[in-house]
Design a protein around this motif. Structure first.
Motif, PDB file in Angstrom:
ATOM      1  N   ALA A  55      36.148  14.394  24.831  1.00  0.00           N
ATOM      2  CA  ALA A  55      35.794  13.682  24.572  1.00  0.00           C
ATOM      3  C   ALA A  55      34.415  13.318  23.037  1.00  0.00           C
ATOM      4  CB  ALA A  55      36.077  11.691  25.218  1.00  0.00           C
ATOM      5  N   SER A  56      35.239  12.677  21.974  1.00  0.00           N
ATOM      6  CA  SER A  56      34.668  12.960  20.795  1.00  0.00           C
ATOM      7  C   SER A  56      32.913  11.805  20.630  1.00  0.00           C
ATOM      8  CB  SER A  56      34.449  13.240  19.875  1.00  0.00           C
ATOM      9  OG  SER A  56      35.575  12.226  19.039  1.00  0.00           O
ATOM     10  N   SER A  57      33.640  10.408  21.993  1.00  0.00           N
ATOM     11  CA  SER A  57      32.588   9.569  21.891  1.00  0.00           C
ATOM     12  C   SER A  57      32.413   9.010  23.383  1.00  0.00           C
ATOM     13  CB  SER A  57      33.124   8.461  21.081  1.00  0.00           C
ATOM     14  OG  SER A  57      34.224   7.575  20.992  1.00  0.00           O
ATOM     15  N   LEU A  58      31.611   8.485  23.114  1.00  0.00           N
ATOM     16  CA  LEU A  58      31.252   7.794  24.808  1.00  0.00           C
ATOM     17  C   LEU A  58      32.579   6.585  24.904  1.00  0.00           C
ATOM     18  CD1 LEU A  58      27.245   6.351  25.607  1.00  0.00           C
ATOM     19  CD2 LEU A  58      29.120   8.288  26.656  1.00  0.00           C
ATOM     20  N   ARG A  59      32.713   5.952  23.689  1.00  0.00           N
ATOM     21  CA  ARG A  59      34.351   5.104  23.695  1.00  0.00           C
ATOM     22  C   ARG A  59      35.209   5.488  24.114  1.00  0.00           C
ATOM     23  NH1 ARG A  59      35.716   0.170  19.821  1.00  0.00           N
ATOM     24  NH2 ARG A  59      37.816  -0.530  20.253  1.00  0.00           N
ATOM     25  N   SER A  60      35.485   6.774  23.313  1.00  0.00           N
ATOM     26  CA  SER A  60      36.776   7.813  23.946  1.00  0.00           C
ATOM     27  C   SER A  60      37.229   8.009  25.219  1.00  0.00           C
ATOM     28  CB  SER A  60      36.917   9.040  22.848  1.00  0.00           C
ATOM     29  OG  SER A  60      36.822   8.660  21.917  1.00  0.00           O
ATOM     30  N   PHE A  61      35.674   8.500  25.495  1.00  0.00           N
ATOM     31  CA  PHE A  61      35.890   9.015  27.111  1.00  0.00           C
ATOM     32  C   PHE A  61      36.757   7.636  27.652  1.00  0.00           C
ATOM     33  CE2 PHE A  61      33.772   9.041  31.421  1.00  0.00           C
ATOM     34  CZ  PHE A  61      33.587  10.522  31.835  1.00  0.00           C
ATOM     35  N   TRP A  62      36.241   6.329  27.387  1.00  0.00           N
ATOM     36  CA  TRP A  62      35.996   5.653  28.505  1.00  0.00           C
ATOM     37  C   TRP A  62      38.258   5.213  28.475  1.00  0.00           C
ATOM     38  CZ3 TRP A  62      34.139   4.517  33.279  1.00  0.00           C
ATOM     39  CH2 TRP A  62      33.028   5.647  32.904  1.00  0.00           C
ATOM     40  N   HIS A  98      34.178  -8.358  19.633  1.00  0.00           N
ATOM     41  CA  HIS A  98      34.411  -7.235  20.052  1.00  0.00           C
ATOM     42  C   HIS A  98      33.459  -6.851  20.774  1.00  0.00           C
ATOM     43  CE1 HIS A  98      34.747  -2.723  20.714  1.00  0.00           C
ATOM     44  NE2 HIS A  98      33.077  -2.432  20.084  1.00  0.00           N
ATOM     45  N   TRP A  99      32.259  -6.657  21.038  1.00  0.00           N
ATOM     46  CA  TRP A  99      31.075  -6.519  21.223  1.00  0.00           C
ATOM     47  C   TRP A  99      30.699  -7.256  22.712  1.00  0.00           C
ATOM     48  CZ3 TRP A  99      27.104  -9.456  23.066  1.00  0.00           C
ATOM     49  CH2 TRP A  99      26.499 -10.360  22.510  1.00  0.00           C
ATOM     50  N   ILE A 100      31.316  -8.620  23.396  1.00  0.00           N
ATOM     51  CA  ILE A 100      31.737  -9.570  23.890  1.00  0.00           C
ATOM     52  C   ILE A 100      32.478  -9.458  24.831  1.00  0.00           C
ATOM     53  CG2 ILE A 100      31.637 -11.632  24.816  1.00  0.00           C
ATOM     54  CD1 ILE A 100      29.754 -12.696  22.149  1.00  0.00           C
ATOM     55  N   GLY A 126      25.477   1.557  26.494  1.00  0.00           N
ATOM     56  CA  GLY A 126      25.444   2.405  25.801  1.00  0.00           C
ATOM     57  C   GLY A 126      26.294   3.034  24.687  1.00  0.00           C
ATOM     58  N   VAL A 127      27.746   2.043  25.307  1.00  0.00           N
ATOM     59  CA  VAL A 127      28.652   2.740  24.381  1.00  0.00           C
ATOM     60  C   VAL A 127      29.003   2.041  22.799  1.00  0.00           C
ATOM     61  CG1 VAL A 127      31.245   2.264  23.851  1.00  0.00           C
ATOM     62  CG2 VAL A 127      30.304   2.817  25.991  1.00  0.00           C
ATOM     63  N   LEU A 128      28.142   0.717  23.466  1.00  0.00           N
ATOM     64  CA  LEU A 128      27.987  -0.427  22.026  1.00  0.00           C
ATOM     65  C   LEU A 128      27.024  -0.033  21.185  1.00  0.00           C
ATOM     66  CD1 LEU A 128      27.968  -3.652  23.746  1.00  0.00           C
ATOM     67  CD2 LEU A 128      29.768  -2.421  22.012  1.00  0.00           C
ATOM     68  N   ILE A 129      25.823   1.394  21.693  1.00  0.00           N
ATOM     69  CA  ILE A 129      24.651   1.323  20.721  1.00  0.00           C
ATOM     70  C   ILE A 129      25.005   3.206  19.894  1.00  0.00           C
ATOM     71  CG2 ILE A 129      22.369   2.552  20.970  1.00  0.00           C
ATOM     72  CD1 ILE A 129      22.136   0.730  22.944  1.00  0.00           C
ATOM     73  N   THR A 130      26.187   3.224  20.775  1.00  0.00           N
ATOM     74  CA  THR A 130      26.398   5.006  19.974  1.00  0.00           C
ATOM     75  C   THR A 130      27.649   4.786  19.070  1.00  0.00           C
ATOM     76  OG1 THR A 130      27.996   5.036  21.595  1.00  0.00           O
ATOM     77  CG2 THR A 130      26.297   6.220  22.007  1.00  0.00           C
ATOM     78  N   GLU A 131      28.761   2.985  19.014  1.00  0.00           N
ATOM     79  CA  GLU A 131      29.074   2.911  18.259  1.00  0.00           C
ATOM     80  C   GLU A 131      28.084   1.908  16.836  1.00  0.00           C
ATOM     81  OE1 GLU A 131      31.989  -0.284  19.443  1.00  0.00           O
ATOM     82  OE2 GLU A 131      32.533   1.194  21.092  1.00  0.00           O
ATOM     83  N   LEU A 132      27.889   1.393  17.144  1.00  0.00           N
ATOM     84  CA  LEU A 132      26.408   0.919  16.091  1.00  0.00           C
ATOM     85  C   LEU A 132      26.313   2.042  15.173  1.00  0.00           C
ATOM     86  CD1 LEU A 132      24.884  -1.623  14.762  1.00  0.00           C
ATOM     87  CD2 LEU A 132      22.950  -1.046  16.590  1.00  0.00           C
TER      88      LEU A 132
END
Length: 150
Positions: free
Chosen positions: A30-37, A62-64, A108-114
């Motif tokens: 996957a190209s991101s942590l979000r995509s991983f999940w 979204h974050w909550i 971590g997912v949220l930080i990489t999105e930010l």
């Protein structure tokens, strides 16, 4: 979309052997942590998406919604771990390791999105190293928290 359609969509396969292989291999590319999940265990992910994340997303940011979804997922996984540990420990405190680990992962997912961190330009042979290292690193950090609490 049915769960079967969702699994085929996420894994890109329609044969059981290919689905299982893609289910646990595709996320590491996957190209991101979000995509991983999104790719990891799409059968379980389907229920988390449609019965937890989306209903929460209609009420909260979204974050909550993401954090709560990861927490619920962790709690469900912890049931497999905590109940036997409670039996062994005679009802004493058992640290909810997986729930806390999933909380750390969600942050971590949220930080990489930010910071819009992705690996689209990263060689696909390197991506599994990052994803695996992230999982191991966050698990070790969570285990450290567990040991500090005692």
């Amino acid at each position: 979309m049915t769960v079967e359609e969702y699994i085929q969509y996420r894994t890109g396969a329609n044969k059981i052997s290919s689905i299982v292989g893609n289910m646990f291999m595709k996320p590491f590319l996957a190209s991101s942590l979000r995509s991983f999940w999104k790719y990891w265990n799409p059968g379980f992910g389907y229920y988390l998406l449609y019965f937890i994340y989306k209903p929460m997303r209609s009420l909260f940011p979204h974050w909550i919604s993401l954090i709560v979804t990861f927490l619920i997922c962790g709690l469900l996984h912890d049931l497999i771990y905590v109940i036997p540990m409670l039996m062994i420990n005679g009802g004493g405190f058992t640290f909810p390791l997986i729930t806390v680990w999933f909380l750390v992962i969600s942050i971590g997912v949220l930080i990489t999105e930010l910071f819009q961190i992705d690996f689209r330009k990263t060689n696909k042979n390197i991506r599994p190293i990052f994803h695996f290292s992230y999982l191991v690193g966050t698990f070790c950090f969570t285990r450290y928290i567990d040991l500090m609490i005692g």
